[in-house]
Every structure is written in structure tokens, then in C-alpha cells.
Design a protein around this motif. Structure first.
Motif, PDB file in Angstrom:
ATOM      1  N   SER A  99       0.831  -1.200   0.000  1.00 31.99           N
ATOM      2  CA  SER A  99       0.000   0.000   0.000  1.00 31.99           C
ATOM      3  C   SER A  99       0.863   1.247   0.000  1.00 31.99           C
ATOM      4  O   SER A  99       1.911   1.290   0.641  1.00 31.99           O
ATOM      5  CB  SER A  99      -0.907   0.024   1.238  1.00 31.99           C
ATOM      6  N   THR A 100       0.398   2.248  -0.726  1.00 30.50           N
ATOM      7  CA  THR A 100       1.127   3.508  -0.795  1.00 30.50           C
ATOM      8  C   THR A 100       1.268   4.117   0.595  1.00 30.50           C
ATOM      9  O   THR A 100       0.294   4.195   1.342  1.00 30.50           O
ATOM     10  CB  THR A 100       0.392   4.492  -1.714  1.00 30.50           C
ATOM     11  N   GLY A 101       2.483   4.523   0.920  1.00 30.47           N
ATOM     12  CA  GLY A 101       2.716   5.190   2.188  1.00 30.47           C
ATOM     13  C   GLY A 101       2.865   4.273   3.381  1.00 30.47           C
ATOM     14  O   GLY A 101       2.920   4.733   4.518  1.00 30.47           O
ATOM     15  N   ASP A 102       2.940   2.951   3.145  1.00 36.23           N
ATOM     16  CA  ASP A 102       3.163   2.028   4.263  1.00 36.23           C
ATOM     17  C   ASP A 102       4.454   2.393   4.985  1.00 36.23           C
ATOM     18  O   ASP A 102       5.478   2.672   4.358  1.00 36.23           O
ATOM     19  CB  ASP A 102       3.280   0.588   3.758  1.00 36.23           C
ATOM     20  N   THR A 103       4.401   2.348   6.309  1.00 36.96           N
ATOM     21  CA  THR A 103       5.597   2.612   7.103  1.00 36.96           C
ATOM     22  C   THR A 103       6.554   1.437   7.013  1.00 36.96           C
ATOM     23  O   THR A 103       6.137   0.280   7.085  1.00 36.96           O
ATOM     24  CB  THR A 103       5.218   2.847   8.567  1.00 36.96           C
TER      25      THR A 103
ATOM     26  N   SER B  32       4.914  10.289  -0.390  1.00 38.48           N
ATOM     27  CA  SER B  32       4.753  10.176   1.056  1.00 38.48           C
ATOM     28  C   SER B  32       6.063  10.665   1.656  1.00 38.48           C
ATOM     29  O   SER B  32       7.135  10.483   1.079  1.00 38.48           O
ATOM     30  CB  SER B  32       4.492   8.725   1.473  1.00 38.48           C
ATOM     31  N   THR B  51       0.993  11.270   4.353  1.00 36.33           N
ATOM     32  CA  THR B  51       0.586  10.430   3.213  1.00 36.33           C
ATOM     33  C   THR B  51      -0.639  10.996   2.509  1.00 36.33           C
ATOM     34  O   THR B  51      -1.497  10.260   2.069  1.00 36.33           O
ATOM     35  CB  THR B  51       0.291   8.990   3.665  1.00 36.33           C
ATOM     36  N   ARG B  96       5.874   6.336  -6.175  1.00 35.58           N
ATOM     37  CA  ARG B  96       5.774   5.196  -7.084  1.00 35.58           C
ATOM     38  C   ARG B  96       6.041   5.615  -8.529  1.00 35.58           C
ATOM     39  O   ARG B  96       5.446   5.058  -9.453  1.00 35.58           O
ATOM     40  CB  ARG B  96       4.414   4.536  -6.957  1.00 35.58           C
ATOM     41  N   ASP B 102       6.584   1.398  -3.256  1.00 42.03           N
ATOM     42  CA  ASP B 102       7.122   2.641  -2.700  1.00 42.03           C
ATOM     43  C   ASP B 102       8.646   2.631  -2.754  1.00 42.03           C
ATOM     44  O   ASP B 102       9.288   1.931  -1.975  1.00 42.03           O
ATOM     45  CB  ASP B 102       6.668   2.818  -1.241  1.00 42.03           C
TER      46      ASP B 102
END
Lengths: 115, 116
Positions: A99-103, B32, B51, B96, B102
Motif C-alpha cells: 500500500s502507498t505510504g506504508d511505514t 509520502s 501520506t 511510485r 514505494d
């Protein structure tokens, strides 16, 4: 719960030797990353795994470096014919998925010293 | 492509005074942004992240950061420094662009010293 663990915490080897560095990600995390941090610098990307496959190995400096993640959990970074320039802290990170922005959660690192 | 600039390699503040660590980024895609802290001989710890929700992000230990798209900045602040804040701080961008995951780029780091 348990975080990312890396073993060994320190590794001293001689030039030309082979080393393996291990990373245990957080349980259930499908994404796994390796980074290298030289003294006084930020971590630099080496390789990214999604599950068992290396989705991006563009950061590996040369063909002496290789990493595997055969069962989609533990990963091993392998360095052949080590050189003094390989001395650095090797960091592993895991994240839940894609997922976008996952830590990314980082392990404590393995400090590799090549004499 | 992404890049991160941390404008100060070293910042020194007195205990109890405000902290400002500056970060500018470049990203070709919706990024992000993260701040991580690294204490000596310790692992990287996430302070906060942005984000695409609220532009003012609050993190742990009283730190916060504001995402300013027009200035491509993500500066880290804290109203009052503690001795325990002395550490290395990394600004991180991920996006991305040309990848399906990411791709993360770390800044070079800012070393924060806190004077008693």
C-alpha cells in the motif's frame, strides 16, 4: 509484538571472505527491504522483496551481492569476496504490504567490518 | 525521480529552545514523506509521516512537521528541545514513479545536538 531482528549485530571478517547477514521481518509483513548505511550518510537502498521474489534489485552495487527470501519471511543478504569498501551497517526493513505510504519498520542493523 | 535535501548537516540548540530541522524534496509523483530518528547505536525509529491527509502532521515526542507542496518542504519542528532529542534525523521521501511499489530515498541526515 516483536520487531524486525537482524543477526549478527556485528560481523568482522577478512578481505576476500564470504558473509551472510540475516533479517527476520515482522510476522505477516510481505514487503522486505535491505539498505546499506555508510558512516555519516543516510541509508541507501539495495533490494526490495515482495513475498519471495526480488521485485527490485537495482541498488545492489555489483554481482558480489545477492539476497534471498525463499519462504517469503526470513531474508539473507550474501556478500562474496568481501572488500574493505563493503564495511558499513546493513539495515533491513519490513512493511505490511504494497500500500502507498506504508511505514517501513527497521531492524537494528548488522555492522560489517572488513579488515 | 526523487531526491531529498536536508539543508543543515548539523544543528545545535539549547535545552528548552525550539528545534527546526529543514527538509526539501523532489518528487515526480504524489509523495509520502517521513521523518526517522536514529540514536547512537540504535535502529531507525519513525517520528511521523505524511501520506496525503492533513498537511500538519504530529508525531511522537512532541515533534511535528508541515507538508508544503508549493515550497516542496517538510520541515520538522519541536517547541522545546530535551537532552534526549540529541540524535541523527533523516527526512525520507517515497513515491511510485516508474515503480509498482514505494521507492524510498533517504536524505543525508541532520545531527542534532542539545546543549544543557
Amino acid at each position: 509484538g516483536a520487531g524486525v531482528s537482524q543477526t549478527p549485530s556485528n560481523k568482522v571478517t577478512e578481505k576476500g571472505k564470504y558473509v551472510e547477514l540475516r533479517c527476520d521481518p515482522i510476522s505477516g509483513h510481505t514487503a522486505l527491504y535491505w539498505y546499506r548505511q555508510s558512516l555519516g550518510q543516510g541509508p541507501e537502498f539495495l533490494i526490495y522483496f515482495q513475498g519471495t521474489g526480488a521485485a527490485d534489485d537495482s541498488g545492489l552495487p555489483n554481482d558480489r551481492f545477492f539476497a534471498v527470501r525463499p519462504e517469503g519471511s526470513v531474508s539473507t543478504l550474501k556478500i562474496q569476496r568481501t572488500e574493505r569498501g563493503d564495511s558499513a551497517v546493513y539495515l533491513c526493513a519490513s512493511s505490511p504490504g504494497a500500500s502507498t505510504g506504508d511505514t517501513q519498520y527497521f531492524g537494528p542493523g548488522t555492522r560489517l567490518t572488513v579488515l | 525521480a526523487q531526491s531529498v535535501t536536508q539543508l543543515d548537516s548539523h544543528v545545535s540548540v539549547s535545552e528548552g529552545t525550539p528545534v527546526l530541522l529543514r527538509c526539501n524534496y523532489s518528487s515526480s509523483y504524489s509523495p509520502s514523506l517521513f521523518w526517522y530518528v536514529q540514536h547512537p547505536n540504535k535502529g531507525l525509529q519513525l517520528l511521523l509521516k505524511y501520506t496525503s491527509a492533513a498537511t500538519l502532521v504530529k508525531g511522537i515526542n512532541g515533534f511535528e512537521a508541515e507538508f508544503k507542496k508549493s515550497e516542496t518542504s517538510f520541515h520538522l519542528t519541536k517547541p522545546s528541545a530535551h537532552m534526549s532529542d540529541a540524535a541523527e534525523y533523516f527526512c525520507v521521501v517515497s513515491d511510485r514513479w516508474k515503480t509498482s511499489y514505494d521507492k524510498v530515498i533517504f536524505g543525508p541526515g541532520t545531527s542534532l545536538s542539545v546543549i544543557p
